[in-house]
Design a protein around this motif. Structure first.
Motif, PDB file in Angstrom:
ATOM      1  N   GLU A  54       0.764  -1.158  -0.090  1.00  0.00           N
ATOM      2  CA  GLU A  54      -0.109  -0.109   0.018  1.00  0.00           C
ATOM      3  C   GLU A  54       0.838   1.192  -0.046  1.00  0.00           C
ATOM      4  OE1 GLU A  54      -3.150  -0.055   2.968  1.00  0.00           O
ATOM      5  OE2 GLU A  54      -3.678  -2.113   2.440  1.00  0.00           O
ATOM      6  N   ALA A  55       2.117   1.266   0.261  1.00  0.00           N
ATOM      7  CA  ALA A  55       3.194   2.469   0.368  1.00  0.00           C
ATOM      8  C   ALA A  55       3.317   2.705  -0.903  1.00  0.00           C
ATOM      9  CB  ALA A  55       4.428   1.864   1.206  1.00  0.00           C
ATOM     10  N   ILE A  56       3.414   1.985  -2.150  1.00  0.00           N
ATOM     11  CA  ILE A  56       3.592   2.534  -3.642  1.00  0.00           C
ATOM     12  C   ILE A  56       2.730   1.992  -4.232  1.00  0.00           C
ATOM     13  CG2 ILE A  56       5.157   2.420  -5.359  1.00  0.00           C
ATOM     14  CD1 ILE A  56       7.710   2.184  -3.387  1.00  0.00           C
ATOM     15  N   VAL A  57       2.066   3.068  -5.093  1.00  0.00           N
ATOM     16  CA  VAL A  57       1.047   2.741  -6.094  1.00  0.00           C
ATOM     17  C   VAL A  57       1.706   2.218  -7.397  1.00  0.00           C
ATOM     18  CG1 VAL A  57      -0.757   3.476  -7.702  1.00  0.00           C
ATOM     19  CG2 VAL A  57      -0.462   4.616  -5.120  1.00  0.00           C
ATOM     20  N   TYR A  58       1.270   0.913  -7.873  1.00  0.00           N
ATOM     21  CA  TYR A  58       2.034   0.529  -9.047  1.00  0.00           C
ATOM     22  C   TYR A  58       0.962   0.565 -10.026  1.00  0.00           C
ATOM     23  CZ  TYR A  58       4.257  -2.717 -12.293  1.00  0.00           C
ATOM     24  OH  TYR A  58       4.768  -3.292 -13.392  1.00  0.00           O
ATOM     25  N   ARG A  59       1.182   0.904 -11.352  1.00  0.00           N
ATOM     26  CA  ARG A  59       0.434   1.007 -12.626  1.00  0.00           C
ATOM     27  C   ARG A  59       1.175   0.678 -13.583  1.00  0.00           C
ATOM     28  NH1 ARG A  59      -3.098   1.793  -9.081  1.00  0.00           N
ATOM     29  NH2 ARG A  59      -4.303   3.556  -9.085  1.00  0.00           N
ATOM     30  N   ASN A  60       0.549  -0.224 -14.740  1.00  0.00           N
ATOM     31  CA  ASN A  60       1.345  -0.626 -15.776  1.00  0.00           C
ATOM     32  C   ASN A  60       0.586  -0.131 -17.106  1.00  0.00           C
ATOM     33  OD1 ASN A  60       1.483  -2.990 -17.980  1.00  0.00           O
ATOM     34  ND2 ASN A  60       3.527  -2.609 -17.158  1.00  0.00           N
ATOM     35  N   VAL A  61       1.181   0.579 -17.987  1.00  0.00           N
ATOM     36  CA  VAL A  61       0.799   0.584 -19.424  1.00  0.00           C
ATOM     37  C   VAL A  61       1.814   0.255 -20.412  1.00  0.00           C
ATOM     38  CG1 VAL A  61       0.106   2.577 -20.990  1.00  0.00           C
ATOM     39  CG2 VAL A  61      -0.304   2.896 -18.460  1.00  0.00           C
ATOM     40  N   GLY A  62       1.501  -0.783 -20.879  1.00  0.00           N
ATOM     41  CA  GLY A  62       2.491  -1.711 -21.853  1.00  0.00           C
ATOM     42  C   GLY A  62       2.588  -0.652 -23.061  1.00  0.00           C
ATOM     43  N   VAL A  63       4.005  -0.589 -23.367  1.00  0.00           N
ATOM     44  CA  VAL A  63       4.420   0.091 -24.574  1.00  0.00           C
ATOM     45  C   VAL A  63       5.387  -0.632 -25.368  1.00  0.00           C
ATOM     46  CG1 VAL A  63       5.289   2.401 -25.429  1.00  0.00           C
ATOM     47  CG2 VAL A  63       3.702   2.644 -23.796  1.00  0.00           C
ATOM     48  N   ARG A  64       5.193  -1.015 -26.531  1.00  0.00           N
ATOM     49  CA  ARG A  64       6.329  -1.769 -27.179  1.00  0.00           C
ATOM     50  C   ARG A  64       7.741  -0.887 -27.190  1.00  0.00           C
ATOM     51  NH1 ARG A  64       3.282  -2.687 -31.883  1.00  0.00           N
ATOM     52  NH2 ARG A  64       1.942  -3.581 -30.844  1.00  0.00           N
ATOM     53  N   ASP A  65       8.777  -1.754 -26.852  1.00  0.00           N
ATOM     54  CA  ASP A  65       9.884  -1.205 -26.967  1.00  0.00           C
ATOM     55  C   ASP A  65      10.473  -0.664 -28.298  1.00  0.00           C
ATOM     56  OD1 ASP A  65      10.643  -1.179 -24.392  1.00  0.00           O
ATOM     57  OD2 ASP A  65      11.494  -3.060 -24.316  1.00  0.00           O
ATOM     58  N   TYR A  66      11.016   0.458 -28.511  1.00  0.00           N
ATOM     59  CA  TYR A  66      11.682   0.846 -29.648  1.00  0.00           C
ATOM     60  C   TYR A  66      10.613   1.103 -30.955  1.00  0.00           C
ATOM     61  CZ  TYR A  66      15.527  -0.622 -27.057  1.00  0.00           C
ATOM     62  OH  TYR A  66      16.685  -0.845 -25.996  1.00  0.00           O
ATOM     63  N   ASP A  67       9.315   1.345 -30.374  1.00  0.00           N
ATOM     64  CA  ASP A  67       8.392   1.446 -31.437  1.00  0.00           C
ATOM     65  C   ASP A  67       7.587   2.792 -31.255  1.00  0.00           C
ATOM     66  OD1 ASP A  67       5.858   1.508 -33.120  1.00  0.00           O
ATOM     67  OD2 ASP A  67       5.651  -0.648 -32.748  1.00  0.00           O
ATOM     68  N   PRO A  68       8.137   3.906 -32.029  1.00  0.00           N
ATOM     69  CA  PRO A  68       7.686   5.262 -31.799  1.00  0.00           C
ATOM     70  C   PRO A  68       6.074   5.336 -31.977  1.00  0.00           C
ATOM     71  CG  PRO A  68       8.954   5.250 -33.679  1.00  0.00           C
ATOM     72  CD  PRO A  68       8.960   3.889 -32.876  1.00  0.00           C
ATOM     73  N   HIS A  69       5.701   4.377 -32.920  1.00  0.00           N
ATOM     74  CA  HIS A  69       4.055   4.666 -33.504  1.00  0.00           C
ATOM     75  C   HIS A  69       3.507   4.113 -32.003  1.00  0.00           C
ATOM     76  CE1 HIS A  69       5.186   5.847 -37.335  1.00  0.00           C
ATOM     77  NE2 HIS A  69       6.148   4.782 -37.526  1.00  0.00           N
TER      78      HIS A  69
END
Length: 84
Positions: A54-69
């Motif tokens: 509960e001390a640190i909020v963890y969120r994840n938004v996956g972004v493909r590595d090395y893919d600017p688009h």
């Protein structure tokens, strides 16, 4: 971990063993851009989330590595997640 704003740091992937150090540094949230299942197994993400507790909020938004688009496509979601 590098400070880029007074309350914003950028660094490599957080691992469960990093959480105590992050807490000591005053980090209150982690936003991971790793893709579940591709960059990191779901089980690893769950271990990180559990270590944050509960001390640190963890969120994840996956972004493909090395893919600017993909980054451009996902940027609104990333920014909205930061606002949470």
């Amino acid at each position: 971990m590098r400070r880029i704003r007074p309350k914003l740091f950028v660094g490599p992937a957080a691992h469960p063993q990093d959480i105590l150090r992050l807490k000591r540094a005053g980090v209150t949230a982690v936003l991971s851009l790793q893709e579940p299942g591709r960059d990191l197994p779901e089980s690893a993400i769950e271990r990180i989330r559990a270590a944050c507790g509960e001390a640190i909020v963890y969120r994840n938004v996956g972004v493909r590595d090395y893919d600017p688009h993909d980054l451009i496509r996902r940027l609104p979601t990333v920014l909205e997640t930061l606002r949470e």
